[in-house]
Design a protein around this motif. Sequence first.
Motif, PDB file in Angstrom:
ATOM      1  N   LEU A   1     -43.259 -27.369 -31.081  1.00 25.02           N
ATOM      2  CA  LEU A   1     -43.450 -26.440 -32.190  1.00 25.02           C
ATOM      3  C   LEU A   1     -42.406 -25.328 -32.202  1.00 25.02           C
ATOM      4  N   GLY A   2     -42.006 -24.865 -30.988  1.00 30.05           N
ATOM      5  CA  GLY A   2     -40.970 -23.834 -30.935  1.00 30.05           C
ATOM      6  C   GLY A   2     -39.669 -24.347 -31.532  1.00 30.05           C
ATOM      7  N   ASP A   3     -39.279 -25.567 -31.138  1.00 30.83           N
ATOM      8  CA  ASP A   3     -38.092 -26.206 -31.729  1.00 30.83           C
ATOM      9  C   ASP A   3     -38.251 -26.329 -33.235  1.00 30.83           C
ATOM     10  N   TYR A   4     -39.455 -26.716 -33.644  1.00 29.47           N
ATOM     11  CA  TYR A   4     -39.701 -26.952 -35.070  1.00 29.47           C
ATOM     12  C   TYR A   4     -39.484 -25.669 -35.888  1.00 29.47           C
ATOM     13  N   LEU A   5     -40.004 -24.556 -35.382  1.00 27.75           N
ATOM     14  CA  LEU A   5     -39.830 -23.290 -36.116  1.00 27.75           C
ATOM     15  C   LEU A   5     -38.362 -22.887 -36.172  1.00 27.75           C
ATOM     16  N   ARG A   6     -37.629 -23.102 -35.077  1.00 25.21           N
ATOM     17  CA  ARG A   6     -36.180 -22.822 -35.094  1.00 25.21           C
ATOM     18  C   ARG A   6     -35.469 -23.741 -36.081  1.00 25.21           C
ATOM     19  N   SER A   7     -35.919 -25.000 -36.156  1.00 25.31           N
ATOM     20  CA  SER A   7     -35.305 -25.940 -37.098  1.00 25.31           C
ATOM     21  C   SER A   7     -35.551 -25.510 -38.542  1.00 25.31           C
ATOM     22  N   LEU A   8     -36.769 -25.065 -38.846  1.00 25.28           N
ATOM     23  CA  LEU A   8     -37.054 -24.604 -40.212  1.00 25.28           C
ATOM     24  C   LEU A   8     -36.130 -23.441 -40.576  1.00 25.28           C
ATOM     25  N   ALA A   9     -35.897 -22.548 -39.616  1.00 23.37           N
ATOM     26  CA  ALA A   9     -34.999 -21.408 -39.882  1.00 23.37           C
ATOM     27  C   ALA A   9     -33.574 -21.901 -40.141  1.00 23.37           C
ATOM     28  N   ARG A  10     -33.133 -22.898 -39.358  1.00 27.38           N
ATOM     29  CA  ARG A  10     -31.782 -23.456 -39.567  1.00 27.38           C
ATOM     30  C   ARG A  10     -31.675 -24.127 -40.932  1.00 27.38           C
ATOM     31  N   LEU A  11     -32.719 -24.811 -41.325  1.00 22.11           N
ATOM     32  CA  LEU A  11     -32.702 -25.477 -42.631  1.00 22.11           C
ATOM     33  C   LEU A  11     -32.683 -24.438 -43.751  1.00 22.11           C
ATOM     34  N   LEU A  12     -33.418 -23.349 -43.565  1.00 22.92           N
ATOM     35  CA  LEU A  12     -33.415 -22.275 -44.561  1.00 22.92           C
ATOM     36  C   LEU A  12     -32.025 -21.644 -44.667  1.00 22.92           C
ATOM     37  N   ASP A  13     -31.314 -21.579 -43.525  1.00 20.80           N
ATOM     38  CA  ASP A  13     -29.930 -21.060 -43.532  1.00 20.80           C
ATOM     39  C   ASP A  13     -29.030 -21.854 -44.483  1.00 20.80           C
ATOM     40  N   GLN A  14     -29.392 -23.111 -44.734  1.00 22.49           N
ATOM     41  CA  GLN A  14     -28.583 -23.938 -45.649  1.00 22.49           C
ATOM     42  C   GLN A  14     -28.830 -23.557 -47.107  1.00 22.49           C
ATOM     43  N   ARG A  15     -29.841 -22.700 -47.346  1.00 23.53           N
ATOM     44  CA  ARG A  15     -30.199 -22.268 -48.701  1.00 23.53           C
ATOM     45  C   ARG A  15     -30.336 -23.447 -49.672  1.00 23.53           C
ATOM     46  N   PRO A  16     -31.162 -24.431 -49.314  1.00 17.31           N
ATOM     47  CA  PRO A  16     -31.262 -25.609 -50.181  1.00 17.31           C
ATOM     48  C   PRO A  16     -31.943 -25.293 -51.506  1.00 17.31           C
ATOM     49  N   GLY A  17     -31.530 -26.000 -52.546  1.00 14.81           N
ATOM     50  CA  GLY A  17     -32.267 -25.998 -53.805  1.00 14.81           C
ATOM     51  C   GLY A  17     -33.374 -27.038 -53.705  1.00 14.81           C
ATOM     52  N   VAL A  18     -33.141 -28.195 -54.310  1.00 16.11           N
ATOM     53  CA  VAL A  18     -34.142 -29.264 -54.244  1.00 16.11           C
ATOM     54  C   VAL A  18     -34.239 -29.808 -52.818  1.00 16.11           C
ATOM     55  N   ILE A  19     -35.465 -30.120 -52.382  1.00 18.40           N
ATOM     56  CA  ILE A  19     -35.668 -30.887 -51.155  1.00 18.40           C
ATOM     57  C   ILE A  19     -36.181 -32.272 -51.529  1.00 18.40           C
ATOM     58  N   TYR A  20     -35.515 -33.303 -50.945  1.00 13.96           N
ATOM     59  CA  TYR A  20     -35.987 -34.677 -51.056  1.00 13.96           C
ATOM     60  C   TYR A  20     -36.678 -35.012 -49.733  1.00 13.96           C
ATOM     61  N   PRO A  21     -38.005 -35.033 -49.708  1.00 13.17           N
ATOM     62  CA  PRO A  21     -38.722 -35.243 -48.443  1.00 13.17           C
ATOM     63  C   PRO A  21     -38.892 -36.731 -48.129  1.00 13.17           C
ATOM     64  N   ALA A  22     -39.308 -37.032 -46.904  1.00 15.81           N
ATOM     65  CA  ALA A  22     -39.539 -38.430 -46.525  1.00 15.81           C
ATOM     66  C   ALA A  22     -40.887 -38.939 -47.003  1.00 15.81           C
ATOM     67  N   HIS A  23     -41.773 -38.029 -47.415  1.00 16.64           N
ATOM     68  CA  HIS A  23     -43.076 -38.433 -47.937  1.00 16.64           C
ATOM     69  C   HIS A  23     -43.451 -37.505 -49.081  1.00 16.64           C
ATOM     70  N   GLY A  24     -43.903 -38.092 -50.180  1.00 14.89           N
ATOM     71  CA  GLY A  24     -44.369 -37.282 -51.302  1.00 14.89           C
ATOM     72  C   GLY A  24     -43.255 -36.933 -52.267  1.00 14.89           C
ATOM     73  N   PRO A  25     -43.638 -36.245 -53.358  1.00 11.64           N
ATOM     74  CA  PRO A  25     -42.671 -35.949 -54.421  1.00 11.64           C
ATOM     75  C   PRO A  25     -41.604 -34.954 -53.997  1.00 11.64           C
ATOM     76  N   ARG A  26     -40.519 -34.905 -54.767  1.00 14.02           N
ATOM     77  CA  ARG A  26     -39.441 -33.946 -54.469  1.00 14.02           C
ATOM     78  C   ARG A  26     -39.961 -32.526 -54.666  1.00 14.02           C
ATOM     79  N   ILE A  27     -39.320 -31.607 -53.969  1.00 13.87           N
ATOM     80  CA  ILE A  27     -39.746 -30.203 -53.951  1.00 13.87           C
ATOM     81  C   ILE A  27     -38.668 -29.390 -54.662  1.00 13.87           C
ATOM     82  N   PRO A  28     -38.979 -28.849 -55.857  1.00 18.44           N
ATOM     83  CA  PRO A  28     -37.925 -28.214 -56.670  1.00 18.44           C
ATOM     84  C   PRO A  28     -37.280 -27.006 -55.992  1.00 18.44           C
TER      85      PRO A  28
END
Length: 291
Positions: free
Chosen positions: A181-208
């Motif tokens: 979980l500690g790694d996971y929270l750091r990973s979420l922060a790194r992903l946020l650093d990318q400032r993504p617009g749309v997310i295409y997830p591996a499960h479920g609909p796209r996230i605008p």
Amino acid sequence: MAQPPVLLGLTLPDVDVWSERVVVALGQNPGVFTGPGTNTYLVGTGRERLLLDTGQGMPAYLPVLERALERAGGARIREIVLTHGHPDHLGGVASVRERFGKLRVSKRPWPGVDEAAGCEIEPIDDGSVIRVEGATLRAVHAPGHAEDHLCFVLEEERALFSGDNVLGVGTTVIPDRGGDLGDYLRSLARLLDQRPGVIYPAHGPRIPDGSAKLREYIAHRLERERQVLAALGDGLAHVPEMVKRIYAAYPEALHGPAAASVASHLRKLEREGRVARDAEPDAVRARWRLA
Ligand SMILES: [Zn+2]
């Protein structure tokens, strides 16, 4: 792996065009941990596309993938790229290669897991760039759900293929094996650093609004952590008691996955020296206290 089962009723089209360079083909493996099934993606704009993830190896997937290639203008698959080695992402490698030829398969190596692909793995890692006509994917290592997990920024769209780290349905599981979980929270922060617009997830609909969703995920986990610490402060020592309190508003069918989630919080807090337990190695059965 994704959850929870309350979202099993959600259905998505087998094949859908999500952008000029992204066609999704559903893995035909709906379930408690996969929601409507694993999204696999054809990426690019030309005659040859990347295939990102391969589903679980369900026989019904190959005709779906063929229809997706038709929707992509009669494209062919140039190579396979995998987000991580869990069976609902890597499990289709063998049947896809059997049907479409000996395609190259790239992922971040995870010895002991990758063997299930039954073929050689081309190693890629954080920062690797994979190009195909019309699309550039840049890998971002994002462990936590799985230690080998790569997410991919689609540079032309500032979009993010999040794999199992951010989902269109349910919440990400942090498994005992290979999860942290500690790694996971750091990973979420790194992903946020990318400032993504749309997310295409591996499960479920796209996230605008991907960045908003990442902030929501981070806030949600921190809130859970506060609740776990508060429960310990009030003398609740066992995971089932904590689940009963923290998940009081949720149906009991979710208390199993909820226990796994509370346990992942406790293991993180234990590594940080903030909580301790008796000698019981199973985090769900252990007696916990504030350290
Ligand atoms: Zn997974």
